[in-house]
Scaffold this motif. Structure first.
Motif, mmCIF file in Angstrom:
data_model
loop_
_atom_site.group_PDB
_atom_site.id
_atom_site.type_symbol
_atom_site.label_atom_id
_atom_site.label_comp_id
_atom_site.label_asym_id
_atom_site.label_seq_id
_atom_site.Cartn_x
_atom_site.Cartn_y
_atom_site.Cartn_z
ATOM 1 N N VAL A 52 0.853 -1.182 0.000
ATOM 2 C CA VAL A 52 0.000 0.000 0.000
ATOM 3 C C VAL A 52 0.892 1.236 0.000
ATOM 4 C CG1 VAL A 52 -1.726 1.294 1.313
ATOM 5 C CG2 VAL A 52 -1.806 -1.202 1.299
ATOM 6 N N GLN A 53 0.573 2.185 -0.843
ATOM 7 C CA GLN A 53 1.270 3.463 -0.823
ATOM 8 C C GLN A 53 0.710 4.264 0.351
ATOM 9 O OE1 GLN A 53 3.798 4.492 -2.728
ATOM 10 N NE2 GLN A 53 3.789 2.506 -3.727
ATOM 11 N N LEU A 54 1.563 4.614 1.309
ATOM 12 C CA LEU A 54 1.099 5.335 2.495
ATOM 13 C C LEU A 54 0.380 6.638 2.149
ATOM 14 C CD1 LEU A 54 3.858 4.935 5.233
ATOM 15 C CD2 LEU A 54 1.558 3.969 5.184
ATOM 16 N N VAL A 57 -3.436 6.569 2.011
ATOM 17 C CA VAL A 57 -4.211 6.264 3.216
ATOM 18 C C VAL A 57 -4.628 7.561 3.906
ATOM 19 C CG1 VAL A 57 -4.162 5.134 5.478
ATOM 20 C CG2 VAL A 57 -2.989 4.090 3.535
ATOM 21 N N THR A 58 -5.915 7.671 4.207
ATOM 22 C CA THR A 58 -6.429 8.808 4.963
ATOM 23 C C THR A 58 -6.854 8.292 6.331
ATOM 24 O OG1 THR A 58 -7.251 9.821 2.934
ATOM 25 C CG2 THR A 58 -8.136 10.661 5.024
ATOM 26 N N PRO A 59 -6.037 8.545 7.359
ATOM 27 C CA PRO A 59 -6.354 7.993 8.677
ATOM 28 C C PRO A 59 -7.535 8.705 9.333
ATOM 29 C CG PRO A 59 -4.382 9.336 8.805
ATOM 30 C CD PRO A 59 -4.791 9.283 7.358
ATOM 31 N N PRO A 74 0.287 8.128 11.527
ATOM 32 C CA PRO A 74 -1.131 7.780 11.596
ATOM 33 C C PRO A 74 -1.589 6.879 10.449
ATOM 34 C CG PRO A 74 -0.854 10.119 11.115
ATOM 35 C CD PRO A 74 0.493 9.572 11.440
ATOM 36 N N ARG A 75 -0.940 6.976 9.313
ATOM 37 C CA ARG A 75 -1.297 6.111 8.184
ATOM 38 C C ARG A 75 -0.918 4.658 8.476
ATOM 39 N NH1 ARG A 75 0.732 10.928 4.769
ATOM 40 N NH2 ARG A 75 -1.218 11.728 3.928
ATOM 41 N N ILE A 77 -0.702 3.326 11.520
ATOM 42 C CA ILE A 77 -1.668 2.882 12.536
ATOM 43 C C ILE A 77 -2.980 2.492 11.866
ATOM 44 C CG2 ILE A 77 -3.064 3.587 14.526
ATOM 45 C CD1 ILE A 77 -0.202 3.221 15.332
ATOM 46 N N GLU A 78 -3.455 3.298 10.928
ATOM 47 C CA GLU A 78 -4.705 2.995 10.226
ATOM 48 C C GLU A 78 -4.613 1.672 9.466
ATOM 49 O OE1 GLU A 78 -8.474 3.005 8.448
ATOM 50 O OE2 GLU A 78 -7.646 3.636 10.358
ATOM 51 N N LEU A 79 -3.493 1.426 8.808
ATOM 52 C CA LEU A 79 -3.336 0.160 8.088
ATOM 53 C C LEU A 79 -3.322 -1.029 9.048
ATOM 54 C CD1 LEU A 79 -0.745 1.159 5.361
ATOM 55 C CD2 LEU A 79 -3.159 0.600 5.038
ATOM 56 N N ALA A 80 -2.662 -0.880 10.194
ATOM 57 C CA ALA A 80 -2.653 -1.963 11.189
ATOM 58 C C ALA A 80 -4.068 -2.261 11.659
ATOM 59 C CB ALA A 80 -1.761 -1.590 12.369
ATOM 60 N N LEU A 81 -4.851 -1.232 11.903
ATOM 61 C CA LEU A 81 -6.238 -1.424 12.345
ATOM 62 C C LEU A 81 -7.106 -1.984 11.211
ATOM 63 C CD1 LEU A 81 -6.708 1.858 14.396
ATOM 64 C CD2 LEU A 81 -6.442 -0.467 15.300
#
Length: 105
Positions: A52-54, A57-59, A74-75, A77-81
């Motif tokens: 995924v291109q960081l 990602v919109t956290p 934060p991006r 963290i969002e991917l981990a979640l």
């Protein structure tokens, strides 16, 4: 614990099992039935083409809040979640150091 030597940089689509098998053979390692192999999620994701291109990602607020608290991107963290089944704990401690939320994949 042994570190396998001779495994090249993993690229998207690579056959990771073949890399591991070849390293075992080249290094003359005998594998017992009870042996355990630990492989980082990063190289598994790369081999499986789960990249995924960081910047894409919109956290949301939750990820941004945790990222601020744990001094993380934060991006990330969002991917981990996003790619986890559930959150196990809001704090993850290892050897007395806190690493932030702990999730199950």
């Amino acid at each position: 614990m042994l570190r396998l030597e001779g495994i090249p940089e993993v690229q998207p689509g690579d056959d990771l099992a073949s890399f591991i098998s070849e390293s075992i053979r080249q290094n003359g390692i005998r594998v017992a039935h009870s042996d355990l192999f630990v492989v980082t999620h990063k190289i598994i994701s790369k081999a499986e083409r789960r990249l995924v291109q960081l910047e894409s990602v919109t956290p949301p607020e939750k990820a941004a809040g945790w990222a601020q608290e744990w001094l993380r991107n934060p991006r990330v963290i969002e991917l981990a979640l996003l790619f986890s089944k559930d959150q196990i704990a809001s704090r993850n401690t290892c050897h007395g150091l806190e690493y932030g939320p702990c999730v199950r994949h």
